[in-house]
Motif scaffolding. Structure first.
Motif, PDB file in Angstrom:
ATOM      1  N   SER A  78     -36.281   5.587 -32.221  1.00 46.93           N
ATOM      2  CA  SER A  78     -35.217   5.048 -31.194  1.00 46.93           C
ATOM      3  C   SER A  78     -34.000   4.426 -32.114  1.00 46.93           C
ATOM      4  O   SER A  78     -34.125   3.382 -32.941  1.00 46.93           O
ATOM      5  CB  SER A  78     -35.797   4.074 -30.113  1.00 46.93           C
ATOM      6  OG  SER A  78     -34.667   3.457 -29.430  1.00 46.93           O
ATOM      7  N   THR A 102     -31.058   2.314 -32.322  1.00 47.98           N
ATOM      8  CA  THR A 102     -30.622   1.050 -31.619  1.00 47.98           C
ATOM      9  C   THR A 102     -29.075   0.603 -31.457  1.00 47.98           C
ATOM     10  O   THR A 102     -28.579   0.171 -30.803  1.00 47.98           O
ATOM     11  CB  THR A 102     -31.157  -0.273 -31.847  1.00 47.98           C
ATOM     12  OG1 THR A 102     -31.216  -0.400 -33.306  1.00 47.98           O
ATOM     13  CG2 THR A 102     -32.818   0.046 -31.593  1.00 47.98           C
ATOM     14  N   ASP A 118     -31.300   5.800 -20.549  1.00 47.93           N
ATOM     15  CA  ASP A 118     -31.628   5.294 -21.925  1.00 47.93           C
ATOM     16  C   ASP A 118     -33.142   5.212 -21.978  1.00 47.93           C
ATOM     17  O   ASP A 118     -33.832   4.289 -21.468  1.00 47.93           O
ATOM     18  CB  ASP A 118     -30.991   3.946 -22.213  1.00 47.93           C
ATOM     19  CG  ASP A 118     -30.901   3.641 -23.907  1.00 47.93           C
ATOM     20  OD1 ASP A 118     -31.151   4.689 -24.498  1.00 47.93           O
ATOM     21  OD2 ASP A 118     -30.090   2.927 -24.149  1.00 47.93           O
ATOM     22  N   PRO A 127     -36.328   6.773 -24.660  1.00 44.35           N
ATOM     23  CA  PRO A 127     -36.697   7.800 -26.115  1.00 44.35           C
ATOM     24  C   PRO A 127     -36.013   9.289 -26.125  1.00 44.35           C
ATOM     25  O   PRO A 127     -36.361  10.077 -25.154  1.00 44.35           O
ATOM     26  CB  PRO A 127     -38.224   7.687 -26.320  1.00 44.35           C
ATOM     27  CG  PRO A 127     -38.475   6.285 -25.743  1.00 44.35           C
ATOM     28  CD  PRO A 127     -37.670   6.261 -24.288  1.00 44.35           C
ATOM     29  N   ASN A 162     -28.157   0.341 -28.279  1.00 44.59           N
ATOM     30  CA  ASN A 162     -29.179   0.023 -27.250  1.00 44.59           C
ATOM     31  C   ASN A 162     -29.177  -1.337 -26.914  1.00 44.59           C
ATOM     32  O   ASN A 162     -29.641  -2.184 -27.843  1.00 44.59           O
ATOM     33  CB  ASN A 162     -30.612   0.499 -27.994  1.00 44.59           C
ATOM     34  CG  ASN A 162     -31.514   0.666 -26.742  1.00 44.59           C
ATOM     35  OD1 ASN A 162     -31.596  -0.293 -25.902  1.00 44.59           O
ATOM     36  ND2 ASN A 162     -32.710   1.825 -26.930  1.00 44.59           N
TER      37      ASN A 162
END
Length: 503
Positions: A353, A355, A431, A433, A456
């Motif tokens: 992920s 961020t 939002d 994965p 994120n």
């Protein structure tokens, strides 16, 4: 041992104002550190801190005639609230000198209990000098935050409660250390009855007055004390607390800001309570100790000492918590400045992920991107960096770079004079994965991305700001892309902030 602290603690009068705080099992954190960690919840006191114990035990022993002249103290906040509550209960006047750096929430809490607040100096030591002068001028009693046997004994009731609440073997108790009153009281009681239990203090790396004093065998005075954990920002420990710590405390562990932020998050995930930085120190220290000693299945207790924190500090704490837990890697990566290279780079990250991603066109040959990625641990971050290097992408690890984490991540950008036909759009998409990669796949390969910012925030929706070079003859194709996007978007090409700083 000078002074019979066992007797003083057993006869301490604290329960007129304090409660016997619970000892709670932190299940999630215990599983992660492979030991049984319990939290002594002093953040649940009426003033959200253990300090009320020592303040009241000191003041309730003053004669009516002395109480009538009032009390004065100096405090960064928690002791101040304890004195204010005690004064309210004992019907006496209280003047509290607080450093100007004290969080507003603590000042307001003190004033709400009827005490007079005087702000003076940038540190506790400056406030302390002012308070002593005021006490002398007003012939009032100075109530020391930590270097007083009655105050120490009041805090020592926490140790008494721990031994009463916990049955069975106990490996160590961790306590935050500022002036030393809390750990001195706990150690005086616990070591008298169970000397095999380790008493371990925890200090910030930039406010380590007890650590340095014990190491040098004398009380030293710091030139400066870091203010992030304001509740323990003390330049010099007390005479009596130093004596007790030298005799009874096993060691002092030092932790940095990121580790403290991670500990605040850990406690929140287990209890839904938000500790102040000094309140989470002991948890951060327990984690360091468990890893360093490689112990398993031991019983550890961390004193969660307080929860008085301004709400606006949570933004910073949230940012740094993942770094403190080593669950976010921050990197500067150099990729070819050509259409599609950004997407190829994201594909190299696989299912990890992202961020944060900051990029602004600057050079026709190379693109320098600032990227943060969620990882499980430091080892995974190092493996990722090596993988990118093997793929020919120069990667600079910025995870431990303080300037990069505090400032550079917010300053990546500027005007790109060679960019032509740039359109700036703000996009919003679910939002989860892989959502960022899905978003990139929906875009045409031949539109050069000239600016990209994504962060994120742990929300349900991801938000990205994207600049693209779209030639006039491709505007119809671009509008077709927007119509098929399926989520919210906004044209920011005319935004004055864009024109001022990025256009």
């Amino acid at each position: 041992m000078k002074n019979n602290y066992l007797e003083k603690i057993l006869t301490a009068r604290v329960y007129d104002v304090a409660v016997e705080s619970p000892l709670e099992f932190a299940s999630n954190l215990s599983a992660r550190i492979h030991n049984r960690l319990l939290l002594k919840r002093e953040d649940m006191q009426p003033v959200f801190s253990f300090k009320v114990r020592g303040a009241y035990n000191k003041m309730v022993r003053l004669s009516p005639a002395i109480l009538k002249r009032g009390v004065v103290t100096a405090s960064a906040g928690n002791h101040a609230q304890g004195v204010a509550l005690a004064a309210q209960r004992l019907h006496c006047r209280a003047t509290i000198v607080m450093p100007v750096t004290t969080p507003q929430i603590k000042k307001q809490a003190v004033e709400a209990r009827g005490a007079t607040v005087v702000t003076h100096g940038d540190s506790y030591d400056e406030a302390y000098a002012c308070a002593l002068k005021l006490a002398k001028e007003e012939q009032a009693t100075f109530v020391h935050p930590y270097d007083d046997p009655d105050v120490i004994a009041g805090q020592g009731t926490i140790g008494m409660e721990i031994l009463r609440q916990h049955t069975g073997a106990l490996h160590a108790i961790f306590a935050p250390v500022g002036g030393g009153g809390l750990i001195s009281g706990v150690a005086a009681y616990v070591k008298r009855l169970y000397p095999e239990i380790k008493i371990i203090g925890v200090e910030p790396v930039d406010a380590d007055s007890m650590y340095q004093s014990l190491r040098k065998g004398r009380r030293i005075k710091l030139a400066q004390a870091g203010l992030f954990a304001d509740g323990v920002a003390v330049k010099q420990v007390g005479v009596e607390t130093f004596r007790l710590c030298r005799e009874l405390v096993d060691e002092i562990i030092l932790v940095d800001t990121d580790a403290i932020c991670a500990a605040i998050k850990d406690v929140f995930e287990d209890t839904r309570a938000i500790l102040e930085p000094s309140g989470a120190l002991s948890v951060a220290g327990a984690k360091v100790y468990a890893m360093r000693e490689n112990i398993r299945d031991e019983n550890l207790i961390a004193i969660a000492s307080g929860a008085n924190m301004n709400f606006d500090r949570l933004r910073h704490i949230s940012e740094r918590a993942e770094l403190g837990e080593q669950r976010e890697a921050v990197m500067a990566v150099t990729i070819p400045e050509e259409p599609g290279s950004f997407k190829k780079f994201c594909a190299m990250l696989g299912t990890k992920s992202i961020t944060e991603f900051n990029y602004r066109y600057a050079d026709p040959k190379e693109a320098h991107v600032f990227v943060a990625v969620s990882v499980r641990n430091r080892g995974e971050a190092e493996k990722l960096i090596k993988s990118l290097e093997r793929s020919g992408l120069h990667t600079e690890d910025l995870t431990d770079n303080e300037m990069a984490k505090l400032h550079i991540r917010h300053l990546v950008g500027g005007r790109a004079h060679d960019v032509k036909n740039e359109l700036l759009y703000r996009f919003e998409f679910p939002d989860r994965p892989g959502s960022l990669m899905k978003f990139l796949n929906s875009m045409s390969h031949h539109w050069n991305i000239s600016l990209f910012h994504y962060r994120n925030h742990g929300a349900d929706y991801g938000r990205a700001l994207v600049g693209m070079e779209v030639p006039p003859e491709e505007k119809i194709e671009f509008k077709a892309f927007l119509s098929q996007f399926g989520n919210h978007y906004w044209d920011e090409s005319g935004n004055p902030a864009y024109k001022l700083f990025l256009g």
